[in-house]
Design a protein around this motif. Sequence first.
Motif, PDB file in Angstrom:
ATOM      1  N   PRO A 146       4.466  -2.095   2.984  1.00  0.00           N
ATOM      2  CA  PRO A 146       4.369  -3.461   2.453  1.00  0.00           C
ATOM      3  C   PRO A 146       3.564  -4.364   3.401  1.00  0.00           C
ATOM      4  CG  PRO A 146       6.645  -2.675   2.477  1.00  0.00           C
ATOM      5  CD  PRO A 146       5.844  -1.724   3.297  1.00  0.00           C
ATOM      6  N   GLY A 147       2.807  -5.273   2.802  1.00  0.00           N
ATOM      7  CA  GLY A 147       2.109  -6.280   3.586  1.00  0.00           C
ATOM      8  C   GLY A 147       0.783  -5.859   4.166  1.00  0.00           C
ATOM      9  N   LEU A 148       0.389  -4.608   3.971  1.00  0.00           N
ATOM     10  CA  LEU A 148      -0.887  -4.135   4.532  1.00  0.00           C
ATOM     11  C   LEU A 148      -1.984  -4.210   3.477  1.00  0.00           C
ATOM     12  CD1 LEU A 148      -0.139  -1.059   6.810  1.00  0.00           C
ATOM     13  CD2 LEU A 148      -0.191  -3.471   7.381  1.00  0.00           C
ATOM     14  N   GLU A 149      -3.077  -4.849   3.838  1.00  0.00           N
ATOM     15  CA  GLU A 149      -4.236  -4.900   2.973  1.00  0.00           C
ATOM     16  C   GLU A 149      -4.928  -3.534   2.952  1.00  0.00           C
ATOM     17  OE1 GLU A 149      -4.944  -7.337   0.969  1.00  0.00           O
ATOM     18  OE2 GLU A 149      -3.209  -8.432   1.732  1.00  0.00           O
ATOM     19  N   PRO A 150      -5.815  -3.301   1.987  1.00  0.00           N
ATOM     20  CA  PRO A 150      -6.403  -1.961   1.830  1.00  0.00           C
ATOM     21  C   PRO A 150      -7.028  -1.395   3.099  1.00  0.00           C
ATOM     22  CG  PRO A 150      -6.897  -3.290  -0.084  1.00  0.00           C
ATOM     23  CD  PRO A 150      -6.201  -4.195   0.875  1.00  0.00           C
ATOM     24  N   ASP A 151      -7.843  -2.167   3.807  1.00  0.00           N
ATOM     25  CA  ASP A 151      -8.508  -1.629   5.009  1.00  0.00           C
ATOM     26  C   ASP A 151      -7.503  -1.281   6.099  1.00  0.00           C
ATOM     27  OD1 ASP A 151     -10.917  -1.887   3.752  1.00  0.00           O
ATOM     28  OD2 ASP A 151     -11.478  -3.768   4.749  1.00  0.00           O
ATOM     29  N   CYS A 152      -6.517  -2.164   6.278  1.00  0.00           N
ATOM     30  CA  CYS A 152      -5.500  -1.905   7.301  1.00  0.00           C
ATOM     31  C   CYS A 152      -4.658  -0.682   6.936  1.00  0.00           C
ATOM     32  CB  CYS A 152      -4.598  -3.124   7.473  1.00  0.00           C
ATOM     33  SG  CYS A 152      -5.428  -4.566   8.157  1.00  0.00           S
ATOM     34  N   ALA A 153      -4.355  -0.557   5.656  1.00  0.00           N
ATOM     35  CA  ALA A 153      -3.564   0.592   5.211  1.00  0.00           C
ATOM     36  C   ALA A 153      -4.328   1.890   5.444  1.00  0.00           C
ATOM     37  CB  ALA A 153      -3.210   0.439   3.731  1.00  0.00           C
ATOM     38  N   ARG A 154      -5.628   1.874   5.126  1.00  0.00           N
ATOM     39  CA  ARG A 154      -6.416   3.086   5.326  1.00  0.00           C
ATOM     40  C   ARG A 154      -6.473   3.458   6.804  1.00  0.00           C
ATOM     41  NH1 ARG A 154     -10.468   5.725   6.870  1.00  0.00           N
ATOM     42  NH2 ARG A 154     -11.564   7.249   5.566  1.00  0.00           N
ATOM     43  N   GLU A 155      -6.654   2.471   7.670  1.00  0.00           N
ATOM     44  CA  GLU A 155      -6.699   2.735   9.114  1.00  0.00           C
ATOM     45  C   GLU A 155      -5.359   3.284   9.602  1.00  0.00           C
ATOM     46  OE1 GLU A 155      -7.811  -0.915  10.913  1.00  0.00           O
ATOM     47  OE2 GLU A 155      -9.858  -0.917  10.077  1.00  0.00           O
TER      48      GLU A 155
ATOM     49  N   ARG B  29      -8.674  14.510   5.617  1.00  0.00           N
ATOM     50  CA  ARG B  29      -9.325  13.210   5.474  1.00  0.00           C
ATOM     51  C   ARG B  29      -8.476  12.282   4.633  1.00  0.00           C
ATOM     52  NH1 ARG B  29     -14.769  14.556   3.959  1.00  0.00           N
ATOM     53  NH2 ARG B  29     -14.227  16.544   4.913  1.00  0.00           N
ATOM     54  N   VAL B  30      -8.839  10.992   4.655  1.00  0.00           N
ATOM     55  CA  VAL B  30      -8.139   9.960   3.896  1.00  0.00           C
ATOM     56  C   VAL B  30      -9.129   9.346   2.912  1.00  0.00           C
ATOM     57  CG1 VAL B  30      -6.925   7.748   3.986  1.00  0.00           C
ATOM     58  CG2 VAL B  30      -6.572   9.458   5.783  1.00  0.00           C
ATOM     59  N   VAL B  31      -8.719   9.223   1.652  1.00  0.00           N
ATOM     60  CA  VAL B  31      -9.544   8.591   0.631  1.00  0.00           C
ATOM     61  C   VAL B  31      -8.789   7.362   0.097  1.00  0.00           C
ATOM     62  CG1 VAL B  31     -10.550   8.813  -1.676  1.00  0.00           C
ATOM     63  CG2 VAL B  31     -10.753  10.681  -0.030  1.00  0.00           C
ATOM     64  N   ALA B  32      -9.450   6.215   0.124  1.00  0.00           N
ATOM     65  CA  ALA B  32      -8.801   4.968  -0.315  1.00  0.00           C
ATOM     66  C   ALA B  32      -9.589   4.247  -1.401  1.00  0.00           C
ATOM     67  CB  ALA B  32      -8.597   4.050   0.888  1.00  0.00           C
ATOM     68  N   SER B  33     -10.604   4.895  -1.936  1.00  0.00           N
ATOM     69  CA  SER B  33     -11.385   4.237  -3.000  1.00  0.00           C
ATOM     70  C   SER B  33     -12.070   5.299  -3.858  1.00  0.00           C
ATOM     71  CB  SER B  33     -12.417   3.297  -2.391  1.00  0.00           C
ATOM     72  OG  SER B  33     -13.339   4.019  -1.591  1.00  0.00           O
TER      73      SER B  33
ATOM     74  N   SER C   6       0.846  -1.195   0.000  1.00  0.00           N
ATOM     75  CA  SER C   6       0.000   0.000   0.000  1.00  0.00           C
ATOM     76  C   SER C   6       0.884   1.249   0.000  1.00  0.00           C
ATOM     77  CB  SER C   6      -0.918   0.027   1.222  1.00  0.00           C
ATOM     78  OG  SER C   6      -1.868  -1.018   1.156  1.00  0.00           O
ATOM     79  N   VAL C   7       0.462   2.257  -0.746  1.00  0.00           N
ATOM     80  CA  VAL C   7       1.166   3.536  -0.763  1.00  0.00           C
ATOM     81  C   VAL C   7       0.172   4.643  -0.451  1.00  0.00           C
ATOM     82  CG1 VAL C   7       2.864   2.725  -2.443  1.00  0.00           C
ATOM     83  CG2 VAL C   7       0.833   3.929  -3.236  1.00  0.00           C
ATOM     84  N   ALA C   8       0.653   5.663   0.230  1.00  0.00           N
ATOM     85  CA  ALA C   8      -0.207   6.794   0.587  1.00  0.00           C
ATOM     86  C   ALA C   8       0.493   8.099   0.250  1.00  0.00           C
ATOM     87  CB  ALA C   8      -0.552   6.760   2.076  1.00  0.00           C
TER      88      ALA C   8
END
Length: 469
Positions: free
Chosen positions: A396-405, A465-469, A339-341
């Motif tokens: 690395p290794g973080l799924e989308p929901d975990c990365a967003r959190e 805020r954070v947007v992931a989708s 995941s990248v932010a």
Amino acid sequence: MLRRRIQLVKANADSRYGDVAASAVTMRSIRDWAAEHGETYLQSRAERWLANLLRRAGESSGSLEAAVACVRLLPNDAPAAILADHLSALADALAISGAMTESLARYREAVEVVETSDNVDLQLLVLNNYAYTLFEADLTDQAVATCERILAVNEAHGLTPSLHVVDTIANVYLSVGRDDEALALLAPDHVPADAPGEDVGELALTRARALRERGDLVGSEAELDRCSAVSQAHDLFSLRVRTLQERAELHAARGDFEAAFTWHKEFHSRQLELHVEQREARAKMMHALFETDEARRESAHFRELSYRDGLTRLYNRRYVDEHLTPLLDRATGDGHSVSVAFIDLDHFKAVNDTYTHEVGDTVLRRLAAVLDRSTVGTEGAFAARMGGEEFLVVLPGLEPDCAREHVDRLRQQVAAQDWSRVAEGLRVTVSAGVATSGRDGLDRLALLARADSRLYKAKRLGRDRVVAS
């Protein structure tokens, strides 16, 4: 050998008139030929001009590597003027890498060496770059003294200061309130008809800013029109982008904030386009050789500098460019995701305008510390400053929901900081866009583009805020 030396001189001259891409190809070809045939002097000269080209393109790491090579490869019996020229190139590269103390030391060495030669033009060039680096380091008294020395050398030899020297002196004078002298130097009627396009454009941009700050908005706009015409004619995309930024400032000074916002959006869009277009081309030219004993002693230090942002000490864009693709490849092979932010400070320009750039730099450093701490405990994770107020966190290794959190916790930590210790009344928030390989695409550029798009969606939705989708 002679033919290639002539081609190298021509490539350098062509690059000054905007033909950067073709010049870079020629310089690289000559450098490689010289290395293959053991012509170390020619190889050294090619590295020197590649360092200059990369520096002008804003590629600090590549410039530093080429500059180290150009000094290392230079024969011991090289003329004093050539040694001074190469030391100056290394000093320039160190400066844009954030190593100001080392840069100034190299400049002082170059000044001492060039004074033993009879090359007045090179002496003026070295002094000019030294003056500008002093100015960038906020050593204004020394910068003014060096500018006065430049003018004295010109006068002693019956010379007219070149345009890039004029631009340096004008910027230094403007910084100490000597506006009238600066504008007199910047007068358009001092510009020769056959002057290099880049120099003409840079001078016009400096004059536009000076006139705007003085309240002459009509004159400022005329200079910006000149900048636009020059950048278009000579394909100077970087100058064109900075002209857009100054147009936004001009409209803000007029009180036309809607137009200012429109120009600022255009500036940001073109700036991002500039980064995307140049990234891969610049990466191909970043080759440094650290083979001698001295180079081996310095290589680790200079390589680390080339990967680090000078202000925040986080990794820089070059590190991301070189390490994210292998990281994605390994993750794909292991069946994991990355995941990248993209994280951007909200209303950062207002922080600089309201509280000074020094406060802005402190905010950037404190945010960088928060981001850096957030990567501890996650194998392979890192934070980088991509430029300005924009940062990247790689998880690395973080799924989308975990990365967003994870990123949302970062956002909350930033907002909860006691920013009043930096400046009274200061409030800092961030917006972020998150993308994950596998779901959003495995290609590095596509993944970064998706995260960047979501960042701007977060901005449009109101920021903080954070947007992931």
